[in-house]
Design an enzyme around this catalytic site. Sequence first.
Site, PDB file in Angstrom:
ATOM      1  N   ASP A  13       0.867  -1.179   0.000  1.00 48.44           N
ATOM      2  CA  ASP A  13       0.000   0.000   0.000  1.00 48.44           C
ATOM      3  C   ASP A  13       0.902   1.227   0.000  1.00 48.44           C
ATOM      4  O   ASP A  13       2.123   1.126   0.171  1.00 48.44           O
ATOM      5  CB  ASP A  13      -0.910  -0.008   1.233  1.00 48.44           C
ATOM      6  N   SER A  14       0.295   2.393  -0.147  1.00 47.62           N
ATOM      7  CA  SER A  14       1.054   3.631  -0.151  1.00 47.62           C
ATOM      8  C   SER A  14       1.543   4.024   1.241  1.00 47.62           C
ATOM      9  O   SER A  14       2.448   4.837   1.372  1.00 47.62           O
ATOM     10  CB  SER A  14       0.209   4.769  -0.733  1.00 47.62           C
ATOM     11  N   CYS A  76      -4.515  -1.335  -1.614  1.00 52.74           N
ATOM     12  CA  CYS A  76      -4.659   0.083  -1.959  1.00 52.74           C
ATOM     13  C   CYS A  76      -5.716   0.198  -3.046  1.00 52.74           C
ATOM     14  O   CYS A  76      -5.564  -0.402  -4.117  1.00 52.74           O
ATOM     15  CB  CYS A  76      -3.329   0.641  -2.459  1.00 52.74           C
ATOM     16  N   GLU A 155      -3.412   8.817   8.693  1.00 48.95           N
ATOM     17  CA  GLU A 155      -1.961   8.671   8.812  1.00 48.95           C
ATOM     18  C   GLU A 155      -1.426   9.350  10.074  1.00 48.95           C
ATOM     19  O   GLU A 155      -0.495   8.872  10.709  1.00 48.95           O
ATOM     20  CB  GLU A 155      -1.271   9.277   7.581  1.00 48.95           C
ATOM     21  N   CYS A 187     -11.086   3.111   0.506  1.00 49.38           N
ATOM     22  CA  CYS A 187      -9.665   3.360   0.726  1.00 49.38           C
ATOM     23  C   CYS A 187      -9.295   2.611   1.998  1.00 49.38           C
ATOM     24  O   CYS A 187     -10.034   2.675   2.991  1.00 49.38           O
ATOM     25  CB  CYS A 187      -9.381   4.853   0.885  1.00 49.38           C
ATOM     26  N   HIS A 189      -7.223   3.183   4.194  1.00 55.00           N
ATOM     27  CA  HIS A 189      -6.997   4.041   5.356  1.00 55.00           C
ATOM     28  C   HIS A 189      -8.295   4.308   6.119  1.00 55.00           C
ATOM     29  O   HIS A 189      -8.286   4.498   7.338  1.00 55.00           O
ATOM     30  CB  HIS A 189      -6.426   5.403   4.925  1.00 55.00           C
TER      31      HIS A 189
END
Length: 273
Positions: A13-14, A76, A155, A187, A189
Amino acid sequence: MKRDARAALGVFDSGLGGLTVVRALREALPHEDIIYLGDTARVPYGTRAPETVVRYAMACANHLVARDVKALVIACNTVSAVAPERLRVELDLPVLGVIEPGARAAAAATKNFKVGVLATAGTIASGAYPRAVAAASTRIETVGQPAPLLVPLAEEGWVTGDVPRLAARRYLEPLAEAGVDVIVLGCTHYPLLFPIIEREAKDMIGEHVTIIDSAHAVALEVANFLEGRELLREASHGPGSIQLLVTDRPKSFDDTASRFLGSVTNGAEQVDL
């Protein structure tokens, strides 16, 4: 090519968000070794051009392939929207994304055939969710809503309080106005903000609204895929391990990874792509 069932699963993932997928995989597949790569040097991917996302995804995938993983899980949504076919063509390896499982779960849950999607701008612009939902049922209307602020909030660990609550509410307004009864967190996240998103959605839409966290749907599909290919790691090998790789700020990553995974980690290794 027959792969070794004892080899690890590769997940990338990013940044941190894909750890929600790792946690679900750990619950569904407790004996599998997992190598997770978070491209923390280039997060977020959601605001990047598709060509850039594909380039970043290839770099992550090639690094994991070099570590002899038996399959790749794209944790992702942005990459799953624009790059899986390129990865499948370029790599001699099974590649599984996160969009189709979440779309199928949403299609199964909706009662009024109106599904909302909260995702990054890149995922929404790709049209990947409407296509995936339509593949499950052509009767369903899909309404997409970019929610770019939710990634940096997740994040930074801003998952409670007025700032994430007001951001979630702002992004949910168009979905509430459209009358959706299911909302996909498009997403990886966003599940970190699941309690706030669910609470605001129920307040704005009603108690009947369903929030889909696709991580669990992904884990189930990965388990079925490995079983079908005879790639499940045998229980006799004991509990699986999790190896964490990042491209920047490993100490910062360590500070939050344990909370996301629900268990203590052995620390992240920094790698150069």
